[in-house]
Scaffold this motif. Structure first.
Motif, short mmCIF file in Angstrom:
data_model
loop_
_atom_site.label_atom_id
_atom_site.label_comp_id
_atom_site.label_asym_id
_atom_site.label_seq_id
_atom_site.Cartn_x
_atom_site.Cartn_y
_atom_site.Cartn_z
N ALA A 26 -7.34 78.92 46.05
CA ALA A 26 -6.93 79.57 47.31
C ALA A 26 -5.47 79.30 47.63
O ALA A 26 -4.74 80.20 48.06
CB ALA A 26 -7.82 79.10 48.46
N THR A 27 -5.03 78.08 47.42
CA THR A 27 -3.64 77.73 47.75
C THR A 27 -2.66 78.29 46.73
O THR A 27 -1.45 78.30 46.98
CB THR A 27 -3.46 76.21 47.89
N GLY A 28 -3.15 78.76 45.61
CA GLY A 28 -2.30 79.39 44.61
C GLY A 28 -2.05 80.87 44.88
O GLY A 28 -1.20 81.49 44.23
N GLN A 29 -2.77 81.41 45.86
CA GLN A 29 -2.58 82.82 46.21
C GLN A 29 -1.23 82.99 46.91
O GLN A 29 -0.77 82.09 47.62
CB GLN A 29 -3.71 83.31 47.13
N ALA A 37 4.09 73.16 52.17
CA ALA A 37 3.64 71.88 52.75
C ALA A 37 2.16 71.92 53.08
O ALA A 37 1.41 70.97 52.77
CB ALA A 37 4.46 71.55 53.99
N LEU A 38 1.71 72.99 53.68
CA LEU A 38 0.29 73.10 54.02
C LEU A 38 -0.57 73.18 52.76
O LEU A 38 -1.58 72.48 52.64
CB LEU A 38 0.03 74.31 54.91
N ALA A 39 -0.16 74.01 51.82
CA ALA A 39 -0.93 74.15 50.58
C ALA A 39 -1.01 72.82 49.85
O ALA A 39 -2.07 72.43 49.34
CB ALA A 39 -0.30 75.22 49.69
N ASP A 40 0.09 72.10 49.79
CA ASP A 40 0.10 70.80 49.13
C ASP A 40 -0.83 69.81 49.83
O ASP A 40 -1.59 69.09 49.17
CB ASP A 40 1.53 70.25 49.09
N GLN A 41 -0.81 69.80 51.14
CA GLN A 41 -1.68 68.87 51.89
C GLN A 41 -3.14 69.24 51.72
O GLN A 41 -4.01 68.36 51.60
CB GLN A 41 -1.30 68.86 53.37
N MET A 42 -3.45 70.52 51.66
CA MET A 42 -4.83 70.95 51.43
C MET A 42 -5.30 70.50 50.05
O MET A 42 -6.42 70.02 49.88
CB MET A 42 -4.94 72.48 51.56
N ARG A 43 -4.44 70.64 49.07
CA ARG A 43 -4.79 70.20 47.71
C ARG A 43 -5.01 68.69 47.68
O ARG A 43 -5.95 68.20 47.06
CB ARG A 43 -3.68 70.58 46.74
N ARG A 44 -4.14 67.97 48.35
CA ARG A 44 -4.27 66.51 48.38
C ARG A 44 -5.58 66.08 49.03
O ARG A 44 -6.23 65.13 48.58
CB ARG A 44 -3.09 65.87 49.11
N ALA A 45 -5.96 66.77 50.09
CA ALA A 45 -7.23 66.43 50.76
C ALA A 45 -8.41 66.69 49.82
O ALA A 45 -9.33 65.87 49.74
CB ALA A 45 -7.38 67.24 52.05
N SER A 75 -11.54 63.01 54.70
CA SER A 75 -10.74 64.01 54.00
C SER A 75 -11.40 65.39 54.08
O SER A 75 -10.71 66.40 54.13
CB SER A 75 -10.52 63.60 52.54
N CYS A 76 -12.73 65.42 54.12
CA CYS A 76 -13.44 66.70 54.31
C CYS A 76 -13.06 67.31 55.66
O CYS A 76 -12.79 68.52 55.76
CB CYS A 76 -14.95 66.50 54.27
N ALA A 77 -13.07 66.49 56.69
CA ALA A 77 -12.71 66.97 58.02
C ALA A 77 -11.25 67.41 58.06
O ALA A 77 -10.91 68.43 58.67
CB ALA A 77 -12.98 65.89 59.06
N GLU A 78 -10.38 66.63 57.42
CA GLU A 78 -8.97 66.99 57.36
C GLU A 78 -8.79 68.35 56.69
O GLU A 78 -8.08 69.22 57.20
CB GLU A 78 -8.21 65.92 56.57
N LEU A 79 -9.46 68.54 55.58
CA LEU A 79 -9.36 69.81 54.86
C LEU A 79 -9.90 70.96 55.69
O LEU A 79 -9.29 72.03 55.75
CB LEU A 79 -10.10 69.72 53.52
#
Length: 125
Positions: A26-29, A37-45, A75-79
């Motif tokens: 999804a973040t690669g779209q 920054a958001l995509a990277d943080q989502m991936r990290r979570a 991390s689930c909640a963060e994501l």
């Protein structure tokens, strides 16, 4: 009941792995790729969820496992929170938000169930 000997056997880890993969896709779209920054943080979570499940399991202690599961659940909640932001800025469709947030809820419930089990195990020792 069969004894789990490797974290790869855990249903929760398998589902968290699938979630992480879906987040990476999804973040690669293009709609989210521009929001680095958001995509990277989502991936990290997403990575944090599967990593903490694995690391906690490998500690070979119910107490330590439960400790790392708290991080995985957080991390689930963060994501899930980040998914809403991604949706709000047009990076996710309604369908993607529903699917991915549903996956985070499922993984979170599975983690919660495992936490309850470990808590019972700890009380009987």
């Amino acid at each position: 009941m069969a004894t789990v000997t490797q974290f790869e056997e855990l249903i929760v880890w398998k589902k968290a792995r699938r979630l992480a993969k879906e987040v990476f896709l999804a973040t690669g779209q293009p709609s989210l790729r521009r929001q680095f920054a958001l995509a990277d943080q989502m991936r990290r979570a997403g990575v944090s969820i599967i990593s903490n499940i694995a690391e906690g399991f490998e500690r070979k202690s119910p107490r330590d496992f439960a400790h790392f599961l708290r991080y995985a659940k957080a991390s689930c909640a963060e994501l899930r929170s980040q998914l809403y932001l991604a949706y709000d800025i047009g990076g996710l469709t309604t369908e993607d938000l529903a699917r991915l947030s549903g996956m985070t809820l499922e993984v979170g419930r599975l983690i919660g169930g495992l936490q309850s089990y470990l808590h019972r195990v700890q009380r009987t020792r």
